[in-house]
Enzyme design. Sequence first.
Site, PDB file in Angstrom:
ATOM      1  N   LYS A  15       0.117  -2.550   3.704  1.00 27.67           N
ATOM      2  CA  LYS A  15      -0.920  -1.273   3.318  1.00 27.67           C
ATOM      3  C   LYS A  15      -1.485  -1.656   1.896  1.00 27.67           C
ATOM      4  CE  LYS A  15       2.627   1.525   3.132  1.00 27.67           C
ATOM      5  NZ  LYS A  15       3.787   0.596   3.480  1.00 27.67           N
ATOM      6  N   ARG A  90       4.513  10.582   1.486  1.00 22.11           N
ATOM      7  CA  ARG A  90       5.804   9.734   2.493  1.00 22.11           C
ATOM      8  C   ARG A  90       6.739  10.920   3.059  1.00 22.11           C
ATOM      9  NH1 ARG A  90       5.463   4.596  -0.423  1.00 22.11           N
ATOM     10  NH2 ARG A  90       7.145   3.017   0.430  1.00 22.11           N
ATOM     11  N   ARG A 129       7.552 -11.226   0.157  1.00 26.91           N
ATOM     12  CA  ARG A 129       6.655 -10.620  -0.725  1.00 26.91           C
ATOM     13  C   ARG A 129       6.805 -11.159  -2.289  1.00 26.91           C
ATOM     14  NH1 ARG A 129       5.033  -4.908  -0.306  1.00 26.91           N
ATOM     15  NH2 ARG A 129       7.090  -4.622  -0.109  1.00 26.91           N
ATOM     16  N   ARG A 162      10.189  -8.453  -6.032  1.00 32.16           N
ATOM     17  CA  ARG A 162      10.541  -7.134  -6.325  1.00 32.16           C
ATOM     18  C   ARG A 162      12.254  -7.041  -6.169  1.00 32.16           C
ATOM     19  NH1 ARG A 162       6.390  -3.466  -3.317  1.00 32.16           N
ATOM     20  NH2 ARG A 162       8.297  -2.103  -3.133  1.00 32.16           N
ATOM     21  N   ARG A 173      15.118   0.659   3.484  1.00 32.04           N
ATOM     22  CA  ARG A 173      13.750   1.394   3.402  1.00 32.04           C
ATOM     23  C   ARG A 173      13.106   1.782   4.658  1.00 32.04           C
ATOM     24  NH1 ARG A 173      11.363  -2.882  -0.265  1.00 32.04           N
ATOM     25  NH2 ARG A 173       9.424  -1.894   0.245  1.00 32.04           N
TER      26      ARG A 173
HETATM   27  P1  ADP Z   1       6.080  -0.647   0.057  1.00 29.25           P
HETATM   28  O1  ADP Z   1       4.827  -1.435  -0.482  1.00 29.25           O
HETATM   29  O2  ADP Z   1       7.242  -1.573   0.667  1.00 29.25           O
HETATM   30  O3  ADP Z   1       5.869   0.227   1.318  1.00 29.25           O
HETATM   31  P2  ADP Z   1       6.204   0.708  -2.390  1.00 29.25           P
HETATM   32  O4  ADP Z   1       5.907  -0.055  -3.554  1.00 29.25           O
HETATM   33  O5  ADP Z   1       5.229   1.780  -1.778  1.00 29.25           O
HETATM   34  O6  ADP Z   1       6.839   0.073  -1.024  1.00 29.25           O
HETATM   35  O7  ADP Z   1       7.594   1.698  -2.607  1.00 29.25           O
HETATM   36  C1  ADP Z   1       8.379   1.179  -3.373  1.00 29.25           C
HETATM   37  C2  ADP Z   1       9.404   2.537  -3.661  1.00 29.25           C
HETATM   38  O8  ADP Z   1       9.212   3.327  -4.713  1.00 29.25           O
HETATM   39  C3  ADP Z   1      10.046   3.272  -2.321  1.00 29.25           C
HETATM   40  O9  ADP Z   1      10.938   2.720  -1.528  1.00 29.25           O
HETATM   41  C4  ADP Z   1      10.231   4.488  -3.151  1.00 29.25           C
HETATM   42  O10 ADP Z   1      11.969   4.376  -3.780  1.00 29.25           O
HETATM   43  C5  ADP Z   1       9.497   4.693  -4.285  1.00 29.25           C
HETATM   44  N1  ADP Z   1       8.125   5.515  -3.735  1.00 29.25           N
HETATM   45  C6  ADP Z   1       6.800   4.852  -3.593  1.00 29.25           C
HETATM   46  N2  ADP Z   1       6.034   6.038  -2.934  1.00 29.25           N
HETATM   47  C7  ADP Z   1       6.977   7.005  -2.858  1.00 29.25           C
HETATM   48  C8  ADP Z   1       6.542   8.466  -2.395  1.00 29.25           C
HETATM   49  N3  ADP Z   1       5.376   8.663  -2.118  1.00 29.25           N
HETATM   50  N4  ADP Z   1       7.597   8.958  -2.338  1.00 29.25           N
HETATM   51  C9  ADP Z   1       8.697   8.881  -2.980  1.00 29.25           C
HETATM   52  N5  ADP Z   1       9.275   7.652  -3.057  1.00 29.25           N
HETATM   53  C10 ADP Z   1       8.306   6.757  -3.309  1.00 29.25           C
HETATM   54  P1  ADP Z   2       2.961  -2.728   2.042  1.00 28.11           P
HETATM   55  O1  ADP Z   2       2.137  -2.241   1.141  1.00 28.11           O
HETATM   56  O2  ADP Z   2       2.730  -2.290   3.398  1.00 28.11           O
HETATM   57  O3  ADP Z   2       4.360  -2.868   1.680  1.00 28.11           O
HETATM   58  P2  ADP Z   2       1.763  -5.422   1.513  1.00 28.11           P
HETATM   59  O4  ADP Z   2       0.244  -5.272   1.521  1.00 28.11           O
HETATM   60  O5  ADP Z   2       2.564  -5.533   0.253  1.00 28.11           O
HETATM   61  O6  ADP Z   2       2.560  -4.290   2.448  1.00 28.11           O
HETATM   62  O7  ADP Z   2       2.447  -6.750   2.465  1.00 28.11           O
HETATM   63  C1  ADP Z   2       3.685  -7.000   2.431  1.00 28.11           C
HETATM   64  C2  ADP Z   2       3.724  -8.783   2.418  1.00 28.11           C
HETATM   65  O8  ADP Z   2       2.995  -9.121   3.655  1.00 28.11           O
HETATM   66  C3  ADP Z   2       2.999  -9.271   1.208  1.00 28.11           C
HETATM   67  O9  ADP Z   2       3.843 -10.363   0.963  1.00 28.11           O
HETATM   68  C4  ADP Z   2       1.808  -9.692   1.837  1.00 28.11           C
HETATM   69  O10 ADP Z   2       0.955 -10.948   1.319  1.00 28.11           O
HETATM   70  C5  ADP Z   2       2.015  -9.897   3.263  1.00 28.11           C
HETATM   71  N1  ADP Z   2       1.064  -9.573   4.355  1.00 28.11           N
HETATM   72  C6  ADP Z   2       0.302  -8.335   4.336  1.00 28.11           C
HETATM   73  N2  ADP Z   2      -0.558  -8.306   5.432  1.00 28.11           N
HETATM   74  C7  ADP Z   2      -0.344  -9.584   6.062  1.00 28.11           C
HETATM   75  C8  ADP Z   2      -0.600  -9.962   7.264  1.00 28.11           C
HETATM   76  N3  ADP Z   2      -1.664  -9.179   8.188  1.00 28.11           N
HETATM   77  N4  ADP Z   2      -0.288 -11.288   7.943  1.00 28.11           N
HETATM   78  C9  ADP Z   2       0.673 -11.754   7.195  1.00 28.11           C
HETATM   79  N5  ADP Z   2       1.306 -11.315   5.997  1.00 28.11           N
HETATM   80  C10 ADP Z   2       0.716 -10.236   5.570  1.00 28.11           C
END
Ligand code: ADP
Ligand code: ADP
Length: 216
Positions: A15, A90, A129, A162, A173
Amino acid sequence: MATYIVLLGPPGVGKGTQARILSETKKLAHISSGDLFRENLKNQTELGKLAKSFMDKGELVPDDVTIAMIKDRLSRPDCEAGAILDGFPRTPAQADALEAMLKNFSGSVDAVPYITAAESILIERASGRWTCRAQGHIYHEKFNPPQKDGVCDIDGSEVYQREDDKVETVTKRIRVYLEQTMPLVEYYRKAGKLIEVDGTRQVEQVTKTLFDALKE
Ligand code: ADP
Ligand code: ADP
């Protein structure tokens, strides 16, 4: 009228990566709730301290503080033309709150790309990541490493793993996502806004699918 796009999908699906590309191309603000919490953490604000206790466990931060944080962010001038929302909403309560907020700006959620991939892919992506300390630029140790080890290509800051990207926390998660966020798939499908996007392939291919779907 302003454009609001919500990117929905499990942790690690891509995302943030796609949101950055969309935001640059469409000239819309990129709002990442996770980045906002991490910024608060870095600045040691009260919100940051509270959020950390949930983030470390892989749980969601409570709706009230999360909604207040996004409301504040959406009212800033750079969101006038709209925003790409990444990681928010979320929960159904957050989605309802978002609609109410956007009404104030005479807008609503326009489209909800829902990016999916198998759990093994999510774990591989999230646990590999690397995130840039200064601005949250996203890398992957295997799929998209920075040119120089440990250094962000874009702003030269440190690139780190992270705390919540350890395999155990990622697995937790994903479970939290299935329990609390999955209902939003039906929520937005019923509203006729959901666009399913296969997130399995390479970044460029996912971007193409996403842009083609948004054009329709
Ligand atoms: P990812 O990129 O893997 O989806 P995020 O960076 O969006 O992870 O989120 C990391 C953490 O931040 C989540 O596990 C949660 O604890 C918190 N968080 C992020 N967005 C939300 C939300 N919309 N509601 C509640 N907690 C959130
Ligand atoms: P999210 O916000 O949904 O948690 P991220 O965009 O942070 O996801 O991506 C999670 C990890 O996967 C990062 O290390 C990113 O560089 C990698 N990544 C994202 N999209 C792809 C893809 N299409 N193929 C391979 N790796 C990806």
